[in-house]
Design an enzyme around this catalytic site. Structure first.
Site, PDB file in Angstrom:
ATOM      1  N   LYS A 169       2.959   3.335  -5.690  1.00  0.00           N
ATOM      2  CA  LYS A 169       2.364   2.347  -6.600  1.00  0.00           C
ATOM      3  C   LYS A 169       3.384   1.814  -7.611  1.00  0.00           C
ATOM      4  O   LYS A 169       3.303   0.683  -8.035  1.00  0.00           O
ATOM      5  CB  LYS A 169       1.144   2.947  -7.301  1.00  0.00           C
ATOM      6  N   GLU A 173     -11.302   4.318  -1.330  1.00  0.00           N
ATOM      7  CA  GLU A 173     -11.782   4.608   0.031  1.00  0.00           C
ATOM      8  C   GLU A 173     -12.652   5.867   0.074  1.00  0.00           C
ATOM      9  O   GLU A 173     -12.309   6.894  -0.501  1.00  0.00           O
ATOM     10  CB  GLU A 173     -10.606   4.755   1.003  1.00  0.00           C
ATOM     11  N   ASP A 219       0.834  -1.205   0.000  1.00  0.00           N
ATOM     12  CA  ASP A 219       0.000   0.000   0.000  1.00  0.00           C
ATOM     13  C   ASP A 219       0.867   1.254   0.000  1.00  0.00           C
ATOM     14  O   ASP A 219       0.479   2.301   0.524  1.00  0.00           O
ATOM     15  CB  ASP A 219      -0.916  -0.019   1.244  1.00  0.00           C
ATOM     16  N   ASP A 277      -3.234  -2.990  -2.515  1.00  0.00           N
ATOM     17  CA  ASP A 277      -4.280  -1.969  -2.562  1.00  0.00           C
ATOM     18  C   ASP A 277      -4.096  -1.121  -3.831  1.00  0.00           C
ATOM     19  O   ASP A 277      -3.006  -1.066  -4.403  1.00  0.00           O
ATOM     20  CB  ASP A 277      -4.188  -1.065  -1.320  1.00  0.00           C
ATOM     21  N   ASN A 278      -5.170  -0.466  -4.275  1.00  0.00           N
ATOM     22  CA  ASN A 278      -5.110   0.557  -5.328  1.00  0.00           C
ATOM     23  C   ASN A 278      -4.682   0.056  -6.701  1.00  0.00           C
ATOM     24  O   ASN A 278      -4.056   0.799  -7.462  1.00  0.00           O
ATOM     25  CB  ASN A 278      -4.151   1.686  -4.912  1.00  0.00           C
TER      26      ASN A 278
END
Ligand SMILES: O=C(NCCCOCn1ccc2cnccc21)c1cc(-c2ccc(F)cc2)cc(O)c1O
Ligand SMILES: [Mg+2]
Length: 215
Positions: free
Chosen positions: A144, A199, A141, A169-170
């Protein structure tokens, strides 16, 4: 000078949460981020997916890359079995300082080792510095564009072994295209996308769960 967003988030925790109660810390952060000020925590929707995966896996050795304010750290640590070892890495010292206090409010400081620094510097040193042989779960997380190089470095250091679960995540927003391509096309990973939302928003995002099958 004006408080930073993480410091304002911490104030919301101190004002609303009950000391030693992880769920109240999670609820206070989600309320603050939904109604007062957005912040880049994994959030309640993706957080529930994270919870179910941690419960199912019951991991003993966990690595989190990207602590931020400690929201996902608290979500994960509150579900770990006794004796589990959880290392979370944060690059930004101001974020780390807030995260230590959030983790403390949840009463989980004994379950978590928060390390400050860059993944590229720390990954090669985790085994000798913390005596950890391999990780059962890695939650990605952080930056990226660092997901892929760090995954490769974890493989090379033998910290990812047969059965290790990577949870990223993401993968849609902000997006990790090179990482997704790698884990989805590699014969060494069994990868699955859990569709969700960024989120506290209606924007699509999701978590990618990739199980290492061994070399
Ligand atoms: O950027 C994000 N996270 C990363 C933070 C820095 O991490 C730096 N960092 C933390 C350990 C660590 C270790 N080594 C190197 C860098 C290291 C991030 C961003 C968004 C987002 C989505 C839409 C927007 F419009 C704006 C932002 C959402 C997220 O859920 C995120 O996680
Ligand atoms: Mg994130």
């Amino acid at each position: 000078t004006r408080k930073s967003r993480p410091q304002r988030l911490l104030k919301a925790v101190e004002g609303k949460a009950t000391l030693g109660d992880p769920q109240s810390v999670i609820t206070a952060i989600d309320h603050f981020c939904r109604h007062k000020e957005w912040a880049m925590n994994v959030g309640d929707e993706k957080g529930s997916i994270l919870d179910s995966l941690v419960i199912e896996l019951s991991p003993v050795n966990v690595l989190e890359l990207g602590t931020y304010c400690g929201y996902s750290t608290v979500r994960i640590a509150r579900l770990l079995p006794p004796g589990a070892r959880f290392i979370t890495l944060e690059f930004n010292p101001d974020y780390a300082a807030v995260a230590r206090q959030v983790i403390g409010w949840a009463g989980l400081e004994d379950k978590v080792q928060l390390v400050e620094g860059a993944s590229g510097d720390w990954i090669p040193r985790l085994r000798e510095h913390f005596g950890v042989q391999m990780f059962d779960l890695v939650f990605l997380d952080h930056w990226k564009d660092q997901y892929l190089p760090d995954t490769k470095q974890l493989e090379e250091c033998g910290l990812i072994q047969k059965g290790t679960v990577l949870l990223a995540d993401n993968v849609i927003c902000p997006g990790t295209p090179d990482y997704l391509k790698y884990v989805r096309n590699s014969p060494h990973y069994d990868s699955r996308y859990y569709r969700s939302h960024l989120e506290y928003t209606k924007v699509e995002d999701g978590l990618e769960k990739s199980v290492f099958l061994g070399f």
